[in-house]
Design a protein around this motif. Structure first.
Motif, short mmCIF file in Angstrom:
data_model
loop_
_atom_site.label_atom_id
_atom_site.label_comp_id
_atom_site.label_asym_id
_atom_site.label_seq_id
_atom_site.Cartn_x
_atom_site.Cartn_y
_atom_site.Cartn_z
N ALA A 40 4.02 4.76 -4.61
CA ALA A 40 4.15 3.32 -4.44
C ALA A 40 3.50 2.57 -5.61
O ALA A 40 4.00 1.53 -6.04
N THR A 41 2.42 3.12 -6.13
CA THR A 41 1.72 2.46 -7.23
C THR A 41 2.58 2.45 -8.50
O THR A 41 2.67 1.45 -9.20
N VAL A 42 3.20 3.58 -8.78
CA VAL A 42 4.06 3.65 -9.96
C VAL A 42 5.20 2.65 -9.83
O VAL A 42 5.56 1.95 -10.79
N LEU A 43 5.76 2.56 -8.64
CA LEU A 43 6.85 1.61 -8.42
C LEU A 43 6.34 0.17 -8.57
O LEU A 43 6.99 -0.67 -9.20
N ALA A 44 5.18 -0.10 -8.00
CA ALA A 44 4.62 -1.45 -8.12
C ALA A 44 4.36 -1.80 -9.58
O ALA A 44 4.67 -2.91 -10.03
N SER A 53 7.53 4.50 0.60
CA SER A 53 7.24 3.67 1.76
C SER A 53 7.09 2.21 1.32
O SER A 53 6.32 1.90 0.40
N MET A 54 7.80 1.32 1.97
CA MET A 54 7.73 -0.09 1.60
C MET A 54 6.42 -0.73 2.02
O MET A 54 5.97 -1.70 1.41
N LEU A 55 5.82 -0.19 3.03
CA LEU A 55 4.52 -0.71 3.44
C LEU A 55 3.47 -0.34 2.38
O LEU A 55 2.66 -1.18 1.97
N ALA A 56 3.53 0.88 1.92
CA ALA A 56 2.63 1.30 0.84
C ALA A 56 2.91 0.50 -0.43
O ALA A 56 1.99 0.14 -1.17
N PHE A 57 4.17 0.20 -0.66
CA PHE A 57 4.54 -0.60 -1.84
C PHE A 57 3.93 -1.99 -1.75
O PHE A 57 3.36 -2.51 -2.72
N LEU A 58 4.05 -2.63 -0.59
CA LEU A 58 3.46 -3.96 -0.42
C LEU A 58 1.95 -3.91 -0.64
O LEU A 58 1.37 -4.79 -1.29
N GLU A 59 1.33 -2.87 -0.13
CA GLU A 59 -0.12 -2.73 -0.35
C GLU A 59 -0.43 -2.57 -1.83
O GLU A 59 -1.45 -3.08 -2.32
N ALA A 60 0.46 -1.89 -2.53
CA ALA A 60 0.20 -1.61 -3.95
C ALA A 60 0.43 -2.84 -4.83
O ALA A 60 -0.17 -2.97 -5.89
N ILE A 61 1.31 -3.72 -4.42
CA ILE A 61 1.66 -4.88 -5.28
C ILE A 61 0.95 -6.15 -4.84
O ILE A 61 0.78 -7.09 -5.64
N ASP A 62 0.48 -6.17 -3.60
CA ASP A 62 -0.11 -7.40 -3.05
C ASP A 62 -1.28 -7.89 -3.90
O ASP A 62 -2.22 -7.13 -4.18
N GLY A 63 -1.20 -9.14 -4.31
CA GLY A 63 -2.28 -9.74 -5.08
C GLY A 63 -2.22 -9.47 -6.57
O GLY A 63 -3.07 -9.96 -7.33
N HIS A 88 17.99 -0.78 4.07
CA HIS A 88 17.64 0.52 4.61
C HIS A 88 17.61 0.34 6.12
O HIS A 88 17.56 -0.78 6.63
N ASN A 89 17.65 1.47 6.84
CA ASN A 89 17.77 1.30 8.28
C ASN A 89 16.52 1.64 9.08
O ASN A 89 16.61 1.98 10.25
N ASP A 90 15.37 1.52 8.46
CA ASP A 90 14.14 1.83 9.18
C ASP A 90 13.54 0.52 9.71
O ASP A 90 12.72 -0.12 9.06
N LEU A 91 13.95 0.16 10.90
CA LEU A 91 13.56 -1.14 11.44
C LEU A 91 12.09 -1.20 11.83
O LEU A 91 11.51 -2.28 11.92
N MET A 92 11.48 -0.05 12.08
CA MET A 92 10.03 -0.06 12.33
C MET A 92 9.30 -0.46 11.05
O MET A 92 8.41 -1.30 11.06
N GLU A 93 9.68 0.16 9.96
CA GLU A 93 9.05 -0.18 8.69
C GLU A 93 9.35 -1.64 8.33
O GLU A 93 8.46 -2.37 7.86
N TYR A 94 10.58 -2.06 8.55
CA TYR A 94 10.96 -3.45 8.25
C TYR A 94 10.05 -4.41 9.01
O TYR A 94 9.53 -5.38 8.44
N ARG A 95 9.86 -4.14 10.29
CA ARG A 95 9.02 -5.01 11.11
C ARG A 95 7.59 -5.04 10.57
O ARG A 95 6.96 -6.11 10.50
N GLN A 96 7.08 -3.91 10.18
CA GLN A 96 5.71 -3.86 9.67
C GLN A 96 5.59 -4.63 8.35
O GLN A 96 4.59 -5.30 8.11
N CYS A 97 6.62 -4.53 7.51
CA CYS A 97 6.60 -5.28 6.25
C CYS A 97 6.64 -6.79 6.53
O CYS A 97 5.98 -7.57 5.85
N LEU A 98 7.42 -7.16 7.51
CA LEU A 98 7.53 -8.58 7.89
C LEU A 98 6.17 -9.13 8.30
O LEU A 98 5.82 -10.27 7.97
#
Lengths: 300, 300, 300, 300
Positions: free
Chosen positions: B118-122, B151-161, B173-183
């Motif tokens: 996630a860090t490399v992507l961020a 993981s998009m949650l890890a990505f948000l953590e890596a880019i946040d701030g 993507h179809n992972d609605l649990m992850e989507y909800r957590q990102c939201l």
């Protein structure tokens, strides 16, 4: 049909030299070419995976192409990877490669929208090849990176007879049964360049004579000795060389992958700089550790 | 932190209009933009998957960018997909988008050399975003095409701030649990645009308010009605609209995939030509059959 | 055609109680059944993934089957997972389930030799169902574990009308478009039990009424409240419950997966022992940490 | 450490003979064993993939085990595949194999709940091996069917020194670099049986001496000639034999896969009946076509 040129020996896929600021360091290329010739390498596969073609801008690709094109290196076959996701750019690069007297170009399977059949893939390659009829055309099969797993036997059937300058496949995959069948296809018509350095001996047993690889940049003598031993029937010696190759490749894995190749180049005296994002480079501390590992495996 | 703009409603990902000879037909874009505005679409996601960004040359991408940039369409958010495998080109396009007054750019995960964390992507996204601080930045998550499953949650953590102009994710993507957590991440800080039209109702139940899609080009009224019904608590009506959306999407599958979208556009009166290789287009006979299917599903 | 019974509510997939030495602790089952009934659970899906069916010997499976069969639990539908890789054993278990008055059996896609088409899969299920015509038959779709990705719509088409006791699908997959289409298939003929607890709200929006899950063993009240809120049009409340469900499921991930479920059971007072090899169980220290996490997420 | 027995030569994985009604035809086994011995096969790998172990009931597996155990076949190493998803049944079968004087048992990676590390996999194998210390233990690596891709080098590191009767790996995978490393592990301590018949020559080049395969049931002479030619340094002859092997294997693909093997057996005079569901068998018409293909490839 004219006879297709087949490469017997090693083609290196050069790293693209970069300055510390990440810009192209094209001035290094003449020395690079000379280094390859001194190591009896038979060709340079420019702008491939090892060469970070996908990470360059289109303009940079044309500069890289010209730089290798202008190098005086009579013993090197010059092959330019022109493939990508844009057919338009692939054709433009192929024409430029022809103007710059390359021997051949190579085409990747488009790796975003993926060809759904061997015919679709063949059509894509043919469109590129027809844009530059003066140069040979290889298809560069590397499903681990492109995600395109079209059968290469079906691909040969789909392209056979439709592109006069088609030469064959750079086969970077581990299906040796398919490789063997492609080699025998149409009475051994096409050039099947092997692309997994770490099991080249297995491929030679199945009939391989030419190969394209990244470790040939800095370890060609190991593979030359492997080939000589194999041809002389000295399997023990050939296996010892393959084991040395495996030791080299294991360090790629240990130190994070493809970028480690540039650390090898630095170790042999040709500093090509770093890989571009998103590929990760090793830290200075890790490089010291890496040099110790090189001693341990007796790399020199 | 300034408040991040969140899109409430539909963003269409326009098809890139082509002439019969395959060249860009940019003259159609003003009419295209007007069509979207008339359909109450809130934005245009230019040069994305639907827009065949990867199949265009870099020069064509800049022309497409400028053409949409110059269009007078006050109700449309303009978002340009600048991402690809070359960070250099992505940055150049991002700057150009800023100069052309886009609201935002979107970055894909590089899809040849794939980010290993996630860090490399961020880091990759941040480098693009820093090249054009005036525009918002979305990450465009579409693992089915990029092969990148960070993981998009890890990505948000890596880019946040770390990137002030970062806006959020186009989540295809179809992972609605992850989507909800990102939201919910960081007190609902980011904009999470939903990218699977055919299950938009499910995403709304999980909290989605904005979406980017290809079928919004030609079927926006269906989704507007879905949203109205959902907000009014009329689930039966919302499901009926989702069923109509599914019927539309099933025809994409039946007729060979993404290129079918341009057939829909032709059916609604905006002929955008064909998709480029390696995407396959339907034949004239199939188009007739397709029109019959449109009648059968009462598409109009 | 007789009307197919459809389950409205929650079916728990019970853990299989084990003694400290790893042998079956069947004496716990009456209390387990009572616990489920007290939590208004509507059924027990015995010997499934959660119940470690695949890790039991055939003899143990028959013992487990009988133990649940003998339990007096009038409000519970009893469903036995009889599927596996051996059709012979599946049929034998199905007969035994009928003799023990189960309401239904469930069949997995054989997961070593994998069915190559929907028809092959349907034939397998039909053979099991015909061995026990008195009980209902569900197909248990869980491609993440079986590796079998046959289209469920094609499967329904292949089995429809060929097995009178076929009831529907336990759908443990995240393709909500396909799920919706299966739900509507043949005028809503079949029972489509949802199998991803963490996005049950999304599935309800798409029409789900029944579900089978592992977290219903210890967190049924959360889901009952979710269903009530959803049916009452109180989306905020429904989402809050889904968020609690997600918090529960995240701990499964944090503590190593499926075995964490037995830690939840211990926390609610029904010690089911450990999972068998190759599933890993958490250590005593980790269990303490786990209990702290339970407090943090206000699980009780 | 006692010296580990290594098999030099071919081990056939026998088909399990079935009657027309699908029940076991164990009476054929003595003739089957004799046929293998006449073909100079060195071992029988009973109840493996080819032997449909997963499709048998546990009771049938014990019957099959006993039938092969009782056969007088002094030149055959007897190896029973005892692995599956249930550790309890694997241990029980291993004990039974010891009682029936097998030389070794083989353990599969559990393929429903999948081991998450090399250590977990080693623990599973050790538990089986400790149940029957009198027999050798092979791990049977076949990720294409089990979906378990644990590194075999890490696995050897995890099991080395912990199970005295551990012998090595039946390696049915195409990673020849890993295979070579496993072969050299701990000073060539373990037996690495090659499992991809169609590229056996490549594996021999990398050092393979023993192999387990399905085509050795009906085409052992081809491989014996391959081995002789390879050892004599006659690569052309060895390749010709490998090409014949490939021609044989291509027919497996053409006629639908693994069940075709029983058609080969019928052709060589040992009718083993059909494969069980979910494996598909060829029709009578296809069998006629198949026989014509056998003539075409000069199989006899």
């Amino acid at each position: 049909m004219t006879h297709i040129h087949k490469i017997d020996g090693l083609v290196a896929a050069p790293f693209t030299p970069m300055h510390p600021d990440g810009s192209l360091n094209l001035d290094l290329i003449p020395a690079y070419a000379q280094f390859l010739e001194q190591n009896e390498v038979k060709g340079a596969f420019v702008g491939g995976s090892t060469g970070e073609g996908v990470s360059l801008s289109f303009t940079e690709k044309t500069e890289l192409l010209r730089a290798w094109g202008q190098v005086e290196a009579p013993s090197l076959q010059k092959i330019m990877l022109v493939g990508g996701t844009s057919l338009a750019e692939s054709c433009e690069l192929a024409k430029l490669a022809a103007e710059n007297h390359y021997d051949a170009v190579a085409v990747l399977a488009p790796f975003y929208f993926k060809p759904t059949s061997a015919t679709v893939l063949a059509d894509f390659c043919i469109a590129v090849g027809e844009a530059a009829p003066e140069v040979g055309v290889y298809f560069y099969h590397i499903p681990a990176l492109t995600g395109v797993s079209v059968s290469m036997l079906a691909f040969l059937e789909a392209i056979d007879g439709r592109l006069p300058n088609f030469r064959g496949i750079k086969y970077t995959h581990n299906d040796l049964m398919e490789y063997r069948q492609c080699l025998l296809f149409a009475d051994r018509k096409y050039d099947l360049l092997w692309g997994w350095d770490e099991i080249f001996l297995a491929a030679m047993a199945m009939g391989a004579r030419g190969a394209v690889g990244s470790t040939f940049n800095y370890a060609a003598p190991v593979y030359h000795e492997l080939m000589r031993a194999f041809d002389a029937g000295d399997l023990d010696r050939a296996r010892a060389m393959q084991d040395q190759s495996i030791a080299i490749v294991r360090l790629l894995g240990k130190y994070g992958g493809i970028a480690t190749g540039k650390a090898y180049m630095r170790a042999v005296g040709l500093d090509c700089g770093a890989f571009r994002s998103p590929v990760q480079n090793m830290s200075a501390e890790r490089y010291t550790e890496f040099l110790e590992d090189l001693e341990r495996i007796q790399f020199n």
